[in-house]
Structures are given as structure tokens and as C-alpha cells.
Scaffold this motif. Structure first.
Motif, PDB file in Angstrom:
ATOM      1  N   ASP A   1       4.743  11.901   8.212  1.00  0.00           N
ATOM      2  CA  ASP A   1       4.919  11.812   6.765  1.00  0.00           C
ATOM      3  C   ASP A   1       4.767  10.341   6.390  1.00  0.00           C
ATOM      4  O   ASP A   1       5.619   9.507   6.732  1.00  0.00           O
ATOM      5  CB  ASP A   1       6.303  12.329   6.379  1.00  0.00           C
ATOM      6  CG  ASP A   1       6.560  12.284   4.880  1.00  0.00           C
ATOM      7  OD1 ASP A   1       5.774  11.659   4.137  1.00  0.00           O
ATOM      8  OD2 ASP A   1       7.557  12.886   4.461  1.00  0.00           O
TER       9      ASP A   1
ATOM     10  N   ALA B   1      -3.184  14.567   2.037  1.00  0.00           N
ATOM     11  CA  ALA B   1      -2.595  13.265   2.378  1.00  0.00           C
ATOM     12  C   ALA B   1      -3.196  12.722   3.674  1.00  0.00           C
ATOM     13  O   ALA B   1      -3.733  13.476   4.491  1.00  0.00           O
ATOM     14  CB  ALA B   1      -1.081  13.415   2.523  1.00  0.00           C
TER      15      ALA B   1
ATOM     16  N   LEU C   1       6.177   4.175   4.891  1.00  0.00           N
ATOM     17  CA  LEU C   1       6.374   3.231   3.790  1.00  0.00           C
ATOM     18  C   LEU C   1       7.852   2.877   3.634  1.00  0.00           C
ATOM     19  O   LEU C   1       8.189   1.714   3.396  1.00  0.00           O
ATOM     20  CB  LEU C   1       5.809   3.815   2.497  1.00  0.00           C
ATOM     21  CG  LEU C   1       4.303   4.082   2.509  1.00  0.00           C
ATOM     22  CD1 LEU C   1       3.875   4.835   1.246  1.00  0.00           C
ATOM     23  CD2 LEU C   1       3.507   2.800   2.683  1.00  0.00           C
ATOM     24  N   ALA C   2       8.718   3.861   3.830  1.00  0.00           N
ATOM     25  CA  ALA C   2      10.163   3.601   3.733  1.00  0.00           C
ATOM     26  C   ALA C   2      10.638   2.652   4.818  1.00  0.00           C
ATOM     27  O   ALA C   2      11.611   1.915   4.625  1.00  0.00           O
ATOM     28  CB  ALA C   2      10.936   4.924   3.806  1.00  0.00           C
TER      29      ALA C   2
ATOM     30  N   SER D   1       5.213   8.798   3.783  1.00  0.00           N
ATOM     31  CA  SER D   1       6.299   8.223   2.980  1.00  0.00           C
ATOM     32  C   SER D   1       7.388   7.641   3.879  1.00  0.00           C
ATOM     33  O   SER D   1       8.054   6.669   3.504  1.00  0.00           O
ATOM     34  CB  SER D   1       6.882   9.259   2.008  1.00  0.00           C
ATOM     35  OG  SER D   1       7.507  10.308   2.702  1.00  0.00           O
ATOM     36  N   GLN D   2       7.564   8.191   5.076  1.00  0.00           N
ATOM     37  CA  GLN D   2       8.528   7.632   6.026  1.00  0.00           C
ATOM     38  C   GLN D   2       8.050   6.272   6.531  1.00  0.00           C
ATOM     39  O   GLN D   2       8.844   5.344   6.695  1.00  0.00           O
ATOM     40  CB  GLN D   2       8.770   8.583   7.194  1.00  0.00           C
ATOM     41  CG  GLN D   2       9.813   8.086   8.175  1.00  0.00           C
ATOM     42  CD  GLN D   2      11.190   7.934   7.552  1.00  0.00           C
ATOM     43  OE1 GLN D   2      11.611   8.747   6.739  1.00  0.00           O
ATOM     44  NE2 GLN D   2      11.896   6.883   7.929  1.00  0.00           N
TER      45      GLN D   2
END
Length: 120
Positions: free
Chosen positions: A7, A59, A12-13, A9-10
Motif C-alpha cells: 500500500d 495504483a 508515504l506515511a 500510502s504506508q
């Protein structure tokens, strides 16, 4: 160890940043500069994550992780995985020893090959 990065987004986090490096037969590179700067090989915290475009238009898909050690911190090939199949490449353009691990996209050339013909 790196499944969480499927993922994006992980990634980026966890402060991985798109460094605008998109190489054919590799993909889009996201890097954590602090991990590069520490000069350490850590299986669970690769310095770079490599994503490829989803052929269906979705994605980005995680295809590989990349380990990187500054050339200035190691005159000899770094120690990485156990065994001799993980041949690190000295990349003079970026000043890094680099090692790709194709754990998320089959690579007929081998798990540690720098390029993957299965990635556009």
C-alpha cells in the motif's frame, strides 16, 4: 518484512519520497534519505521502494525493494543477505552501492538482478 509497503500510502506515511527516478525495467523509486545516510543494511527497512505502473490503470504496484549504502561509507561491496547471490552494484551517478530484491514481482533474471524484464 516489507508487505506493508504494498500500500503506497504506508510508504508515504513512513516518509518515503518519490525521487522522480523512473527507470525502464525497474520502476518508480521512492527513497528515505535518513536510511541511506545511516549506511546500514536493514532487511525490514530498505532505503528505497520500487513501484511499477498497474497495467490496468490502478495504483502503483510494489515490485521490489532496494538497499543502498553510500559509496563513501563502504569502499568494498556491503554485506547484505546471507550467501553470495546478492551482488551489489556500485552506482557512480548516485554515489551508492545498490541492491534490488525482486520480492514482489517475479524476475526471470534472478531475485537480485538489477533489471527486471517483467516490468515495463
Amino acid at each position: 518484512a516489507t508487505a506493508r509497503f504494498q500500500d503506497i500510502s504506508q510508504a508515504l506515511a513512513e516518509q518515503y519520497v518519490d525521487i522522480d527516478v523512473d527507470i525502464p525495467h525497474m520502476g518508480h523509486h521512492f527513497m528515505r534519505q535518513d536510511l541511506v545516510n545511516d549506511g546500514q543494511f536493514d532487511l525490514e527497512h530498505p532505503e528505497l521502494l520500487v513501484y511499477a505502473d498497474d497495467p490496468c490503470g490502478g495504483a502503483l504496484q510494489l515490485v521490489a525493494v532496494e538497499y543502498a549504502i553510500p559509496l563513501s561509507m563502504s569502499k568494498n561491496m556491503p554485506q547484505g543477505f546471507v550467501g553470495k547471490f546478492d551482488a551489489w552494484d556500485p552506482n557512480d551517478d548516485f554515489g551508492l552501492w545498490t541492491l534490488h530484491a525482486w520480492g514482489w514481482k517475479f524476475n526471470p533474471d534472478g531475485v537480485f538482478a538489477p533489471l527486471n524484464p517483467m516490468v515495463p
